[in-house]
Structure formats: structure tokens, C-alpha cells
Design an enzyme around this catalytic site. Structure first.
Site, PDB file in Angstrom:
ATOM      1  N   TYR A 193       8.764 -32.563 -34.055  1.00 14.73           N
ATOM      2  CA  TYR A 193       7.833 -32.938 -33.201  1.00 14.73           C
ATOM      3  C   TYR A 193       6.938 -33.748 -33.539  1.00 14.73           C
ATOM      4  CZ  TYR A 193       5.119 -31.975 -28.671  1.00 14.73           C
ATOM      5  OH  TYR A 193       4.503 -32.140 -27.708  1.00 14.73           O
ATOM      6  N   LYS A 230       6.020 -37.468 -32.532  1.00 12.18           N
ATOM      7  CA  LYS A 230       4.798 -38.044 -31.728  1.00 12.18           C
ATOM      8  C   LYS A 230       3.797 -38.931 -32.660  1.00 12.18           C
ATOM      9  CE  LYS A 230       5.326 -35.520 -27.895  1.00 12.18           C
ATOM     10  NZ  LYS A 230       5.779 -36.248 -26.924  1.00 12.18           N
TER      11      LYS A 230
END
Ligand code: NAP
Length: 300
Positions: free
Chosen positions: A172, A176
């Protein structure tokens, strides 16, 4: 109340719940016509009558606004194109794309599976790239046809998990942080057409985060409501924000801040012999600003 986005047309991805839903509602409150995208449960590809997105559309219509549901998987190339086309065919144009859809598959690096890595990278990175590409192509054509600034907006979603680094989220966080770099580059590429590209790193209690922190009390639910993030998104979506591009905004019920990017720190002349590098590198590291922790401040 002054309405910031009167007549503008916006797509919000992942807007069936959480932060995206608040974006869609506040955009509509400020006069925007909204394409409410959400994957929802069963996917039939035509975007009509899909659970969470349809509910948000109904809420917007109930307050006198205009909205339409879209059920695209944002990481699907053709479905993303159809979503951009739907905005234009339904409302006559597209002004704003908010890439907000996202999922979590948290796991320590040593235990993370290939499937967990791939799923997160696909939804966040390709799920930002695909709609942004199709929207950018639409705006470039419009700019070439009219010779005028299109006043377009892309608002991407990053996270402090990526820009500062959160344990258990290599997939993640990489996605991001990738979105942060993507946004800076896209902001430079699209400036010529009058399109800005910014990022929001939000913090809120949603289905995504509810079971991650301390127990959820009413007080915490209010302090961490996703509603706090919508104002900066609505302002960035408006024509007022034309001069602001390539920026990363941290937004939550606690703070609104700009996260500053990487800068070159202590520098030395290149060295050909690695055996002499030890003291040189240690000195540079000692003089360099520390990486930030999850609160955006220097780590001890
Ligand atoms: P959420 O409540 O789970 O909302 C995310 C939405 O994205 C869901 O409605 C989900 O739809 C949708 N979605 C997932 N995959 C999709 C796809 N392939 N295509 C279309 N829609 C898809 O989570 P949230 O907290 O509001 O998160 C919104 C964004 O903020 C995400 O990008 C997240 O990473 C980011 N973020 C959140 C926080 C936080 O504190 N909450 C912090 C940092 C970053 P369905 O489930 O209906 O399929």
C-alpha cells in the site's frame, strides 16, 4: 452559501462509502454534477443501479443535485474510459477527476503474498493511472479544439503510510508513494492544457481503517469523520485553485497541512574508491534531515 463548484462536472471514484462519499456529497452541495463511481457488489459493467454508488446518487438527488452512478473497476482500462465517456455523455463535459478508490491488504513483508501485492498495486496505481490517462486525453483534445485552458482537475489519493512509511504496508505504501510521484509528473505534463494535479493524504475512520486503531468511541468517530477531508477536495476541484498544482495535502479532523517533497540534502563530490566512503557517508547522514515519522515530524 457561496457555491464553489457551480456547474462543474466531477467524477469521484470509490465514492460509494467512506471519504469518496463525502467528496461526492460536498461537491454536489457546491453545485457540481457528480459521477459516483464504486465497484459495489456484483459488477455488470453498465454502472446502473449498483448498491453503494446508487445510494449516494439517491442522496444527492434528494438534496436537489444531479448525479449518476458508475460501477467501473477503476483499474480496468476500458471501463475507466467508459467512465470518462459517461461523464461527458451524461453531463456534457468533465472538469474534475478525483481518484479515491482503494483497498488494503496489510501484511508484513516477510509474509506478504504475491496476490496481496498485485491487488493493491493494481487498484491504487493502475486505478489512478487509467482514469487519469483517459481524462487527460479528453482535456488535451478539448484544449486543442478550443485553444483555451480547460480548467481541469485531477485529485489523487495518497497516504501518510506511503509518504512517511507505515510498518505492515509495503504494498500500500509503495502504491501511495507511487501516486505521489505520478501526481508531480502529471502536474508538470498537464499544466499546458490548464489541468492541475494534486494529492490528498487523508486520515479518517472508514471501513478501511476502523479496525486498525484504538476502540471507536463517538468522540473519535466525530474527530476522525471523513467529512473533514471533503473541504480541501472541493476547493481543489473548483476554479479557484487554478494556481495550485503538484502539491500533497494532508487532511483529517486534526490537521490540514502540506507535505513537502524530497529535496537534495548534504552533497559531496563523487568518489571512485568505496573504501574511503565510510566517514564521508556517515558525515552526510549526520548532517541530513531525518526521514519523517507517521506524524510528519523528524524521526528520533
Ligand atoms: P473505503 O470506505 O473502503 O472506500 C473505498 C472505496 O473504494 C470503496 O467504496 C470501494 O468500493 C471502492 N473501490 C475499491 N476498489 C475499487 C475499484 N477497483 N474500482 C472502483 N472502486 C473501488 O475507504 P476510505 O478510507 O474512504 O478510502 C478512500 C481512499 O483514501 C483510498 O484510496 C484509501 O487508500 C485512502 N486513504 C484512506 C485513509 C483513511 O484514514 N481512511 C488514510 C490514507 C489513505 P466497494 O467496496 O463498494 O467495492
Amino acid at each position: 452559501m457561496a457555491r464553489l463548484c457551480e456547474g462543474r462536472v466531477a467524477i469521484v471514484t470509490g465514492a460509494g462509502r467512506g471519504i469518496g462519499r463525502e467528496y461526492a456529497l460536498m461537491l454536489a452541495e457546491h453545485g457540481a454534477k457528480v459521477v459516483v463511481n464504486d465497484l459495489g457488489g456484483a459488477r455488470d459493467g453498465n454502472g446502473a443501479d449498483i448498491g453503494p454508488a446508487a445510494e449516494v446518487v439517491a442522496e444527492i438527488k434528494a438534496m436537489g443535485g444531479e448525479a449518476v452512478a458508475n460501477g467501473a473497476d477503476v483499474s480496468d482500462w476500458e471501463a475507466s474510459k467508459a467512465m470518462i465517456d459517461q461523464a461527458v455523455s451524461t453531463f456534457g463535459k468533465l472538469d474534475v477527476l478525483i481518484n479515491n478508490a482503494g483497498i488494503l491488504r496489510d501484511r508484513m513483508l516477510v509474509n506478504m503474498t504475491e496476490a496481496e501485492w498485485d491487488a493493491v498495486i493494481k487498484v491504487h496505481l493502475k486505478g489512478a493511472f487509467a482514469p487519469a490517462h483517459h481524462a487527460a486525453a479528453y482535456w488535451r483534445d478539448l484544449n486543442k479544439a478550443t485553444g483555451e485552458s480547460v480548467n481541469g482537475r485531477i485529485i489523487n489519493t495518497s497516504s501518510v503510510s506511503g509518504i512517511y512509511g507505515n510498518i505492515g504496508q509495503t504494498n500500500y505504501g509503495a502504491a501511495k508513494m507511487g501516486i505521489a510521484g505520478f501526481s508531480i509528473i502529471a502536474s508538470r505534463e498537464l499544466r499546458r492544457y490548464g489541468v492541475t494535479v494534486n494529492c490528498i493524504a487523508p486520515g479518517a475512520l472508514t471501513r478501511l481503517t476502523e479496525d486498525l486503531g484504538p476502540p471507536v468511541t463517538d468522540e473519535r468517530r466525530e474527530a476522525m469523520s471523513p467529512r473533514w477531508i471533503a473541504p480541501i477536495a472541493v476547493w481543489l476541484a473548483s476554479e479557484e485553485s487554478a494556481e495550485v498544482s503538484g502539491r500533497m495535502f494532508e487532511a483529517s479532523g486534526q490537521t490540514l497541512a502540506i507535505a513537502e517533497g524530497w529535496h537534495r540534502g548534504p552533497t559531496v563530490k563523487p568518489v571512485s574508491d568505496p573504501t574511503v566512503l565510510g566517514p564521508i557517508v556517515k558525515d552526510m547522514v549526520a548532517r541530513a534531515r531525518k526521514n519523517a515519522g507517521m506524524d510528519g515530524q523528524d524521526l528520533d
